[in-house]
Write an enzyme that holds these catalytic residues in place. Sequence first.
Site: not given
Length: 782
Positions: A157, A358
């Site tokens: 991320e 995720e």
Amino acid sequence: MSTAAFPEGFVWGVSTSAYQIEGATSAGGRGRSIWDTFSADRAEACDHYHRYRDDVRLMKDLGIAAYRFSVSWPRIFPGGSGEPNEAGLDFYDRLVDALLEAGVTPYATLYHWDLPQALEDAGGWPERETAHRFADYAAAVAARLGDRVDTWFTVNEPWVAAFLGYGSGIHAPGRTSPADAFRAAHHLLLAHGLGTQALRAAGAAKVGGVLNISPVLTPGQVGDPGRPLSEEDAEAVGRIDALVNRQFLDPMLRGSYPAELLPIVERTAGLGHLRDGDLELIAQPIDLLGVNYYTPLVVQAQPSEPADPAYPGSEGVLFCTVPTAVTAMGWPIVPGCLSLALRRLAAEFPGTDLMITENGADFVDVVTGDGIHDVERVSFIEEHLRAVRVAVQEGVPVRGYLVWSLLDNLEWADGYQRKFGLVHVDFATQRRRLKDSALWYRDVIRRGGLLESRPKRPTLETVAARAGVSRATVSRVVNGEASVRPEVRETVLLAIKELAYVPNAAARSLVTRSTNSVALVLSVPRQGGDQLTAAVVQYVTSVLEGAGKQITLMLADTAESHRRIVQHVEARLVDGVVLLPPDRGDTLAERLSRTGVPVVLLGKPAIASLVPYVDVDNAGGAAAATEHLLAGGRSRIGMITGPLDLIAMQDRLAGHRDAMRRAGRQPLLAPAELTRSSGAAATRRLLGDDPALDAVFAATDQLALGALQAAREAGRRVPEDLAVVGFDDVDAASAVVPGLTTVRVPAAEQALALARLLLSRLEGRHTESVVLPARLVVRGSA
């Protein structure tokens, strides 16, 4: 029952990150990370460093096939560079060996936000050199673990690391520079490219990166993704998509930046950090793209809206809330957007294998004697898995699904209050307990998929029939009453186990007299409070109904209605009360507080300890507004105070006075009622008292709009002659010309905090009042 199966070889697993679970921040020669500096008192986490064998055993028992963990960079290079720390590498040696021995495939992520503090001291991610140090780190880890780790992810991320760490400052290292955020983003991408090269050179079999993908929609598209957009909304959606998604997707997978992004970067940070050959380095071929999905971004065009600090370049775009179920963090639950994201990736980047690296949710977990029945988390994961299966059936190459997260952990800046884990962790004792979601996920893995149709949950009556007892007896066993004979208790517990029964509120209410109902009491009038009241009704209702509560809406507008409400609560016809008080004090909150029923209040009461409340930082917001005027060179500032029998007005006056006092200035005050005409009249008085007046701070936007009117009548140009700042950010604030600089009151956040506060009180947990920050919104009037 038939199974909604996933493809053969589909990977089922879990994810964690080093800083969030390892603890042991000074063990084995580990150096400091930016998160140790940013949140130094929270580092023990789950003590996974010492308890990894127990955690691996849990994974084995659950049938987990893949474990995505991150390597702690400061554990390998305590000073950011130089010779690798052998003790740090030894830990991951042991971890990987334990995983393989348990039949769990290790997936290693090299960067999950824990930059060595030494590299941050040298400039951090805005400096190009950090990307080269990352390549050295990748080579060192791969040299040690590459013979056993098959799949590697470079960076996790990068949008979060760059724009929350360097843009808004809510993540480590806490810097607030839009220019640094864009530079950090590019260098994180460069680190991905250089790291991929280093991993390939070390013989890595599979390499990828992990991106947080958030579909960007308008409010109308949340329920209807194909809904056509106006030209203005389409531009807003496209711009935010470029900032959040395509800024990373396009360089990694296409070797280019989005055309609409570059002008934003150039005017914010310049383009000097983009060098020839960088994009070719970034676009190294990858084997797998990790997709982290939690919730969509919902936006619409809104002229005069300032840029959000986390999204530099988002001027004129309003980030919206939507009326849907939310997690405990207030994130909208929209599983269909995961299918939407996967379809898009498959269409735009064909041939790229995808993995959900995720997906999970924070909910309020209650530990009981018979387990942790996190029904909401089970539902969340199941609905998102069904969304994945829809995409797979359409041909999207999704190779696996990793739940976030294995363990309740240290949730970054939120500390330990967030619960994402399948496994509950008691941080005082480090005891692990499987939640119902862990047992459910174990069964999904064993089946290789979901049940085609959702099974009907066993009821209190089902258990009573199986055990041959009454419903009331089952309820007494569920509630642990000692009056039940041991042989009867044993029979009931056996029936509960055989039926996999999860006690609900109805089962407990037979003994506890719980009604499972909550009163939402609205007092009137609330001057200028329409937006806040609407948000409370919408979000409090959504969250509480999502928690299984029934909502009783009650209006407190007369003395008789107050009497009926108190009688209703005293009779225990509700379990709790959410109270929106009137603008001026009355005794209803005090009377309700004496009933013994949990009450939470919107707005600080006159006696702050009366009941827990949720409010905005009125004093801090007023100080920020005043400091903004002072920083702009305004020296003669008048304040329209509003009625000072209101607590909010008292706090806003106090914040203004404090800021003026720190600047060595004397406040010039004009009281007024909460109307536009009263604001205009107060401004005329201020100008009459001090013709050299060059700024007005009004305690509400309605008063500020009156100030703008009076300025025009007096021939004063705004902001050249007279700057004006308000408070509240009502809809009209962005529509006037010039747009009104104001202090935004976070309506949705207050509503969500109210709901969570009441749920905590209903569960008997210790609660404290919540004061949310207010944000200055700078527009043309100042």
